[in-house]
Scaffold this motif. Structure first.
Motif, mmCIF file in Angstrom:
data_model
loop_
_atom_site.group_PDB
_atom_site.id
_atom_site.type_symbol
_atom_site.label_atom_id
_atom_site.label_comp_id
_atom_site.label_asym_id
_atom_site.label_seq_id
_atom_site.Cartn_x
_atom_site.Cartn_y
_atom_site.Cartn_z
ATOM 1 N N PRO A 18 0.912 -1.304 -0.031
ATOM 2 C CA PRO A 18 -0.056 -0.131 -0.084
ATOM 3 C C PRO A 18 0.957 1.240 0.077
ATOM 4 C CG PRO A 18 -0.910 -1.511 1.530
ATOM 5 C CD PRO A 18 0.303 -2.285 0.996
ATOM 6 N N GLU A 19 1.967 1.388 0.722
ATOM 7 C CA GLU A 19 2.808 2.305 0.740
ATOM 8 C C GLU A 19 3.287 2.784 -0.636
ATOM 9 O OE1 GLU A 19 3.585 -0.263 2.553
ATOM 10 O OE2 GLU A 19 2.249 0.362 4.428
ATOM 11 N N ALA A 20 3.635 1.759 -1.412
ATOM 12 C CA ALA A 20 4.467 1.927 -2.608
ATOM 13 C C ALA A 20 3.271 2.398 -3.772
ATOM 14 C CB ALA A 20 5.028 0.704 -3.325
ATOM 15 N N TRP A 21 2.096 1.831 -3.758
ATOM 16 C CA TRP A 21 1.033 2.432 -4.365
ATOM 17 C C TRP A 21 0.656 4.014 -3.983
ATOM 18 C CZ3 TRP A 21 -2.507 1.037 -7.879
ATOM 19 C CH2 TRP A 21 -3.602 1.680 -8.151
ATOM 20 N N ALA A 22 0.624 4.121 -2.754
ATOM 21 C CA ALA A 22 0.348 5.443 -2.454
ATOM 22 C C ALA A 22 1.412 6.474 -2.643
ATOM 23 C CB ALA A 22 0.177 5.558 -0.954
ATOM 24 N N ARG A 23 2.880 6.356 -2.702
ATOM 25 C CA ARG A 23 3.841 7.113 -3.154
ATOM 26 C C ARG A 23 3.764 7.463 -4.525
ATOM 27 N NH1 ARG A 23 6.982 10.962 -1.492
ATOM 28 N NH2 ARG A 23 8.866 11.316 -2.775
ATOM 29 N N VAL A 24 3.536 6.172 -5.228
ATOM 30 C CA VAL A 24 3.685 6.628 -6.994
ATOM 31 C C VAL A 24 2.432 7.500 -7.368
ATOM 32 C CG1 VAL A 24 3.233 5.592 -9.116
ATOM 33 C CG2 VAL A 24 4.825 4.436 -7.405
ATOM 34 N N ILE A 25 1.231 7.156 -6.786
ATOM 35 C CA ILE A 25 0.113 8.264 -7.048
ATOM 36 C C ILE A 25 0.532 9.663 -6.442
ATOM 37 C CG2 ILE A 25 -2.507 8.476 -6.485
ATOM 38 C CD1 ILE A 25 -1.939 5.921 -8.311
ATOM 39 N N ASP A 26 0.997 9.687 -5.252
ATOM 40 C CA ASP A 26 1.275 11.123 -4.734
ATOM 41 C C ASP A 26 2.079 11.770 -5.585
ATOM 42 O OD1 ASP A 26 0.926 12.925 -2.736
ATOM 43 O OD2 ASP A 26 2.413 12.186 -1.456
ATOM 44 N N VAL A 27 3.176 11.296 -6.163
ATOM 45 C CA VAL A 27 4.222 11.927 -6.927
ATOM 46 C C VAL A 27 3.619 12.254 -8.404
ATOM 47 C CG1 VAL A 27 6.737 11.910 -7.712
ATOM 48 C CG2 VAL A 27 6.377 11.177 -5.546
ATOM 49 N N ASN A 28 3.299 11.021 -8.932
ATOM 50 C CA ASN A 28 2.858 11.026 -10.418
ATOM 51 C C ASN A 28 1.619 11.593 -10.807
ATOM 52 O OD1 ASN A 28 5.518 9.744 -10.547
ATOM 53 N ND2 ASN A 28 4.854 7.972 -11.394
ATOM 54 N N LEU A 29 0.529 11.370 -10.072
ATOM 55 C CA LEU A 29 -0.715 11.992 -10.099
ATOM 56 C C LEU A 29 -0.966 13.331 -9.335
ATOM 57 C CD1 LEU A 29 -3.394 12.000 -11.395
ATOM 58 C CD2 LEU A 29 -4.263 10.179 -9.865
ATOM 59 N N THR A 30 -1.138 13.254 -7.832
ATOM 60 C CA THR A 30 -1.371 14.323 -7.027
ATOM 61 C C THR A 30 -0.383 15.454 -7.149
ATOM 62 O OG1 THR A 30 -2.270 12.427 -5.684
ATOM 63 C CG2 THR A 30 -2.440 14.718 -4.841
ATOM 64 N N GLY A 31 0.910 14.896 -7.378
ATOM 65 C CA GLY A 31 2.051 16.117 -7.521
ATOM 66 C C GLY A 31 1.676 16.867 -8.888
ATOM 67 N N VAL A 32 1.151 16.284 -9.813
ATOM 68 C CA VAL A 32 0.609 16.997 -11.363
ATOM 69 C C VAL A 32 -0.564 17.927 -10.877
ATOM 70 C CG1 VAL A 32 -0.356 16.791 -13.625
ATOM 71 C CG2 VAL A 32 1.561 15.271 -12.677
ATOM 72 N N TRP A 33 -1.565 17.453 -10.125
ATOM 73 C CA TRP A 33 -2.574 18.230 -9.593
ATOM 74 C C TRP A 33 -2.196 19.459 -8.906
ATOM 75 C CZ3 TRP A 33 -4.468 18.808 -4.499
ATOM 76 C CH2 TRP A 33 -5.549 19.485 -4.262
#
Ligand SMILES: NC(=O)c1ccc[n+]([C@@H]2O[C@H](COP(=O)([O-])OP(=O)(O)OC[C@H]3O[C@@H](n4cnc5c(N)ncnc54)[C@H](O)[C@@H]3O)[C@@H](O)[C@H]2O)c1
Length: 256
Positions: free
Chosen positions: A111-126
């Motif tokens: 779950p931590e790996a999933w959350a980190r990739v989403i945080d940088v690659n998607l939420t970071g863009v937002w």
């Protein structure tokens, strides 16, 4: 010689390496002033030094795109340096191997790996988008934003679930941002690179480069400069009627 972006200011995230570095150099070559942002100031400064060596104008900014305050400060620093923001390239990103998820199928991804990739690659863009758009609205002069998605924002890929989900999310976010801000003449597009020669792909290429290249009609990797060409064009007035596209620059990977 006149450049496509003479007199414009541009912000690039992930500007220390790979595609971001090449884009920062291309923005400068086309006449833009460039704010180069990355996790560390030293990384950003290396790209700035290259731009300055070519007589361009640039500033280095340290920014982690997972921190909203840092993203707000990054946009503010670019505006302070150049008096406004005309173009932005939201490009910072990480690959599954950087969160120890390389080669993992969905049930195996932590779950931590999933959350980190989403945080940088998607939420970071937002996060970048919201602060950039707010600035462009205040200026009232429009603007052009490009987000880095991927061919994996257009098609699936085994053992890359978080990355693929994030990049599909970037494509959806891009289309919606384009619709939201079209009337303000803020254009928002995505570039979808295929396999590009950067530090991010070195490990993947060692493991399964032969199999991947067999699927690329042009039979080779792309260079960071080939992505940068699409980015600066999308940010220029030559692309004045282009918004909401997810443009594959991939040697034909998604054509077949
Ligand atoms: N290389 C490829 O084949 C390829 C293909 C499709 C999409 N992409 C995408 O292109 C973008 C650039 O990748 P690249 O290949 O140039 O990789 P890279 O590793 O060379 O560069 C990525 C840069 O992003 C920075 N970064 C990482 N996390 C950050 C954070 N939290 N805040 C700020 N900066 C951060 C890194 O420090 C690095 O300088 C990424 O979004 C990646 O997903 C790359």
């Amino acid at each position: 010689m006149t450049g496509m972006l003479d007199g414009k200011s541009a912000l690039v995230t992930g500007g220390a390496s790979g595609i971001g570095r090449a884009a920062a150099l291309a923005f400068a070559r086309e006449g833009a002033w460039v704010a180069v942002a990355d996790l560390t100031l030293e990384g950003a400064q290396r790209t700035v030094a290259e731009i300055e060596a070519g007589d361009g104008k640039a500033v280095a900014i340290a920014c982690d795109v997972t921190e909203d305050d840092a993203v707000a400060a990054m946009v503010a620093a670019a505006v302070e340096a150049f008096g406004g923001l005309d173009c932005a390239f939201n490009n910072a990103g990480i690959a599954p191997f950087q969160v120890n998820a390389a080669g993992q199928k969905i049930a195996d991804v932590a779950p931590e790996a999933w959350a980190r990739v989403i945080d940088v690659n998607l939420t970071g863009v937002w996060r970048c988008l919201r602060h950039e758009v707010a600035q462009m609205r205040r200026q009232g002069t429009g603007g052009a934003i490009v987000n880095t998605a991927s061919i994996l924002g257009l098609v699936g890929s085994p053992t890359s679930s978080a990355y693929v989900a994030a990049k599909h999310g970037v494509v959806g976010l891009t289309r919606t941002a384009a619709a939201d801000h079209a009337e303000e003449n803020i254009r928002v597009n995505a570039v979808c690179p295929g396999y590009i020669e950067t530090p991010m792909t070195e490990e993947t290429m060692r493991r399964r480069g032969g199999r991947i290249m067999a699927r690329v009609p042009m039979g080779r990797m792309g260079t960071p400069g080939e992505i940068a060409e699409a980015v600066v064009w999308l940010c220029s007035a030559r692309a004045s009627f282009v918004t909401g596209v997810a443009w594959a620059v991939d040697g034909g990977y998604t054509a077949i």
